[in-house]
Design an enzyme around this catalytic site. Sequence first.
Site, short mmCIF file in Angstrom:
data_model
loop_
_atom_site.label_atom_id
_atom_site.label_comp_id
_atom_site.label_asym_id
_atom_site.label_seq_id
_atom_site.Cartn_x
_atom_site.Cartn_y
_atom_site.Cartn_z
N SER A 231 0.85 -1.19 0.00
CA SER A 231 0.00 0.00 0.00
C SER A 231 0.89 1.25 0.00
O SER A 231 1.70 1.41 -0.90
CB SER A 231 -0.97 -0.03 1.19
OG SER A 231 -1.98 0.94 1.06
N GLU A 363 -9.05 -6.07 -2.57
CA GLU A 363 -8.60 -4.80 -1.99
C GLU A 363 -9.69 -4.12 -1.16
O GLU A 363 -10.23 -4.71 -0.24
CB GLU A 363 -8.08 -3.87 -3.10
CG GLU A 363 -6.91 -4.45 -3.91
CD GLU A 363 -5.56 -4.43 -3.22
OE1 GLU A 363 -5.46 -3.99 -2.06
OE2 GLU A 363 -4.57 -4.87 -3.86
N HIS A 460 -7.47 -5.90 1.13
CA HIS A 460 -6.24 -5.11 1.22
C HIS A 460 -5.45 -5.54 2.46
O HIS A 460 -6.02 -5.62 3.54
CB HIS A 460 -6.63 -3.62 1.31
CG HIS A 460 -5.53 -2.65 1.10
ND1 HIS A 460 -4.84 -2.54 -0.09
CD2 HIS A 460 -4.99 -1.70 1.92
CE1 HIS A 460 -3.94 -1.57 0.02
NE2 HIS A 460 -4.01 -1.06 1.22
#
Length: 546
Positions: A231, A363, A460
């Site tokens: 990320s 995600e 995610h």
Amino acid sequence: MKKKTLSLLLLSVIGLLPMTSFSQKSTAPADAIIANASTAVVQTGSGKVRGYIHKGTYTYKGIPYAESERFMPPSKPKPWSDVRSSMTYGPVCPMDATTSVNDVLEFAFNHNWGYTNENCQSLNVWTSGINDNKKRPVMVWLHGGGFTAGSSIELPSYDGENLSKKGDVVVVSLNHRLNILGFCDLSAYGEKYKSSANVGVMDLEAALHWVRDNIANFGGDPNNVTIFGQSGGGAKVTTLMYAPSAKGLFHKAIVQSGSYRTSFLEKENAQKVSAALLEELGLKPNQVDSLQKISYEKLNAAGKIAQQKVQAQMKAEGKAFVGGGLGWGPSQDGNYLPYQQVDPAGLAISKDVPMLIGSTKNEFMASLINPAIRSFSTEEAKAFLQKKYGDKTEAYLKAVEKAYPNTTKPSDLIDIDLTMFRPGAVKQANMKATADAAPVYMYMFNWQSPVMDGMYKAIHCIEIPFIFNNIARCEEMTGGGASAYVLSNKMSQAWINFAKSGNPNHKGLPTWQKYSAENGATMIFDNQCVQKFHHDKDLLEITSAK
């Protein structure tokens, strides 16, 4: 009489202590912690540090790698004469305080918010040997949270012990300056602040300088360093690849769900935010030094208002934002970051650095925002998609079936990441994978978590415990079942092999071909790992048109 009896009892216990201590030491299990005044002592450029040994892994936490004044570039920490105890994590950068959480999501993530201090430039090391002249590959982890939040201890998956042990690699993680402390461009107000726009990234480079100068004493090879992050951490990896002064400090790079930033903030707009900040605080340009003294809370609040004002102005002018909105992060300041990400001169800086790039299937999925989607019927899912894709809905459904033939839940038709991380990863891989550049390997993590009736899917951050071989530490997210351990063994070995040689292949996976824009080779990580070629090309073409 009672006092005398108690005294005799205490004396007898005290008299047994040396014998008891010796007995515990001689019969202790191999995985016991060994922590004492003389164990795990290593010399660094600033002085000696003492860690501890856990399950055979030498562990060091909170080692200072730099120091700085607010908005100023980092410098080496002041040396110390005594042996510095380094057995607990250092402070994290100040950020917005967490006052409430979403219970069902917090169950999966299990955050550790740490304690804050602006003097947050410290790092952690895990290694299986010290002072032994071995040259182990070094893997430097850059945490997520964008450029505004997070830390090296935020998630239990970040612990480096198991990865270090499995691959005989040295794992390093670190904290650095974030948000307004790391990315406030005050360069318009004098030479003193010429570097202020990117000091948060300069901290990362300072940590890599520390690794280069010190990691050999921790059993690592300073000439074989891989930077990897997820990320915001992946975006930090990319940013370092565009910093000329960081060239040579790392030799391989891994970007996990971090390709969402495709450009740096322009200097003009970064300086507009700083001007709005001074205005919000009632300061004139010649009072800019006052920003170094006001409280973080006041500075942070004013910075948010300044960003909102500039964002509204940019929106009115029809200008695009980096990452979907105006936030703190690196900018093309013409100094530390002289090039944009599409600039050939910027790409050339790290063209010899092999890359591993990828994302997860789901995600930030729609069903997390709207839980009703989880129980949609097929008809309801199609109606939902019809509102978004109109007459392209049927083509979309066929493209999903082609890309993901095992799709069964109606919500799965909606929850695929198609607008942010996956498209960004493909774009970054296409820019990087040129004929004269180092190899690129592409992956996609599709494995679905069974926890909470499968609501987390391939969310995610879910791949991190698999890569760090931390399934047991992260059972709330992974479920801790046999399939998770099997996949973790495959993924962590691939990351280790990439760190060692720049090639992630190993016998537990099908042959993983190098990526090119022509072949679209992507390793799909799931219960059955397979390599596919342009598996979602049709799907991405449909969604990119929206």
